[in-house]
Scaffold this motif. Structure first.
Motif, PDB file in Angstrom:
ATOM      1  N   CYS A  58      34.499  94.957  -8.776  1.00  7.58           N
ATOM      2  CA  CYS A  58      33.186  94.330  -8.618  1.00  7.58           C
ATOM      3  C   CYS A  58      33.327  92.850  -8.226  1.00  7.58           C
ATOM      4  O   CYS A  58      34.103  92.112  -8.813  1.00  7.58           O
ATOM      5  N   CYS A 115      26.392  94.939 -13.327  1.00 13.53           N
ATOM      6  CA  CYS A 115      25.963  93.647 -12.771  1.00 13.53           C
ATOM      7  C   CYS A 115      24.642  93.769 -12.012  1.00 13.53           C
ATOM      8  O   CYS A 115      23.800  92.876 -12.080  1.00 13.53           O
ATOM      9  N   CYS A 129      29.113  96.194  -9.264  1.00  6.88           N
ATOM     10  CA  CYS A 129      29.036  97.351 -10.162  1.00  6.88           C
ATOM     11  C   CYS A 129      27.620  97.570 -10.710  1.00  6.88           C
ATOM     12  O   CYS A 129      26.770  96.676 -10.649  1.00  6.88           O
ATOM     13  N   LYS A 138      31.346  90.505  -8.743  1.00  4.51           N
ATOM     14  CA  LYS A 138      30.828  89.584  -9.756  1.00  4.51           C
ATOM     15  C   LYS A 138      31.694  89.525 -10.999  1.00  4.51           C
ATOM     16  O   LYS A 138      31.958  88.454 -11.519  1.00  4.51           O
ATOM     17  N   CYS A 139      32.106  90.710 -11.515  1.00  4.07           N
ATOM     18  CA  CYS A 139      32.780  90.720 -12.823  1.00  4.07           C
ATOM     19  C   CYS A 139      34.237  91.163 -12.750  1.00  4.07           C
ATOM     20  O   CYS A 139      34.976  91.023 -13.725  1.00  4.07           O
ATOM     21  N   TYR A 164      29.968 100.658 -19.478  1.00  4.56           N
ATOM     22  CA  TYR A 164      30.606  99.429 -19.008  1.00  4.56           C
ATOM     23  C   TYR A 164      31.205  98.629 -20.162  1.00  4.56           C
ATOM     24  O   TYR A 164      32.368  98.225 -20.118  1.00  4.56           O
TER      25      TYR A 164
HETATM   26 ZN   LIG Z   1      30.287  93.897 -12.208  1.00  5.71          ZN
END
Ligand SMILES: [Zn+2]
Ligand SMILES: [Zn+2]
Length: 294
Positions: free
Chosen positions: A268, A283, A280, A270-271, A132
């Protein structure tokens, strides 16, 4: 022993051809195979090498640095550092100094990842986090590709393991020495310079060039599937030297020719980085680690 290519003394055994070669011809063999990968990268692009400090990533970066100019490739290197192996950080620093390239230390602790002191737990963290953070750094800093030290033995193992677990998705979309960047999905391309050379070739290259490397052995080793399947595949090659090259080649071609349809990639929640689900793996892992610490 005589070199397979000349009358010189053969001092290095190349498993994939089942022959002894001299130092000069070993280097030629090795660089030719790395070249076979790099020439598929888009001319003029930039590659971020993920370096663990182990022999494979060190060999991949060093050999690529000798060829990069041919395709006008710009290279840089990054180490995803957990704070656990200072000797690997040393290897990384001296290598980027020697090659005079950009060297970035990405500390996982800056990302809220506390690596558990238990080596078995640390191991689960490292794969997801490294993948990542390298991709993210590359995308945010204008690198087109991320390069890793996976060698032919790794690829043969991945192929075999994916076949016996019937996980065809990886084979369809990622089983290649080079995959192209997908900027819409914030995904850097992937390059595996050692795709066509064996584990031992990488070791021999590092020795021949007098390069420092560190031990990055996974503490799971000896317990997981790799420990069973890799020696088995190595045994097949011992009897029929070109077998693993042919096996990897065949799977790659088959995967390319079958048309599995569009690859499903989400971003994702969140990110905003790519994932096959909603959130993902990075996260999700970060959430889990938070719970453990709280
Ligand atoms: Zn993420
Ligand atoms: Zn020779």
């Amino acid at each position: 022993m005589r070199c397979h290519y000349c009358q010189g003394e053969g001092t290095i055994f190349v498993e994939n051809i089942g022959e002894w070669v001299c130092e000069k011809h070993f280097e030629r063999y090795f660089l030719k195979r790395v070249d076979r990968v790099l020439r598929r990268v888009r001319r003029g692009s930039s590659i971020l090498f993920g370096i663990s400090g182990g022999k494979d990533s060190v060999a991949a970066l060093h050999a690529s640095s000798l060829i990069a100019h041919k395709y006008e490739l710009k290279i840089g290197a990054a180490i995803v550092y957990t704070g656990l192996a200072p000797e690997c950080l040393e290897v990384f620093r001296s290598l980027v100094d020697e090659l005079n390239i950009e060297g970035i230390v990405i500390d996982v602790r800056d990302w809220g990842i506390i690596v558990p002191p238990d080596p078995l737990a640390a191991c689960i963290v490292c794969g997801v986090v490294t993948r990542y953070l390298l991709n993210r750094y590359a995308v945010e800093n204008g690198y087109d590709y991320v390069a890793t030290g996976h060698n032919l033995d790794d690829m043969a193992y991945f192929a075999f393991n994916n076949l016996i677990t019937h996980s065809l998705n990886y084979l369809y979309h990622q089983f290649d020495s080079v995959t192209q960047p997908l900027p819409d999905y914030k995904m850097a391309g992937k390059v595996k310079p050692l795709f066509w050379v064996s584990d031992n070739d990488a070791l021999n290259y590092v020795k021949l060039k007098g390069l420092k490397s560190c031990i990055t052995k996974c503490p799971h080793e000896g317990r997981d599937k790799q420990a069973i399947l890799k020696p088995m595949l190595a045994d097949v090659r011992k009897r029929w030297p070109p077998s693993l090259v042919n096996f990897v080649s065949s799977i790659r071609e088959l995967a390319k020719r079958s048309s599995p349809g569009e690859r499903r990639i989400n971003l994702c929640e969140k990110c905003g980085y790519p994932t096959s689900g909603k959130v993902c793996a990075f996260c999700r892992l970060r959430e889990k680690l938070k719970e453990v610490i709280d």
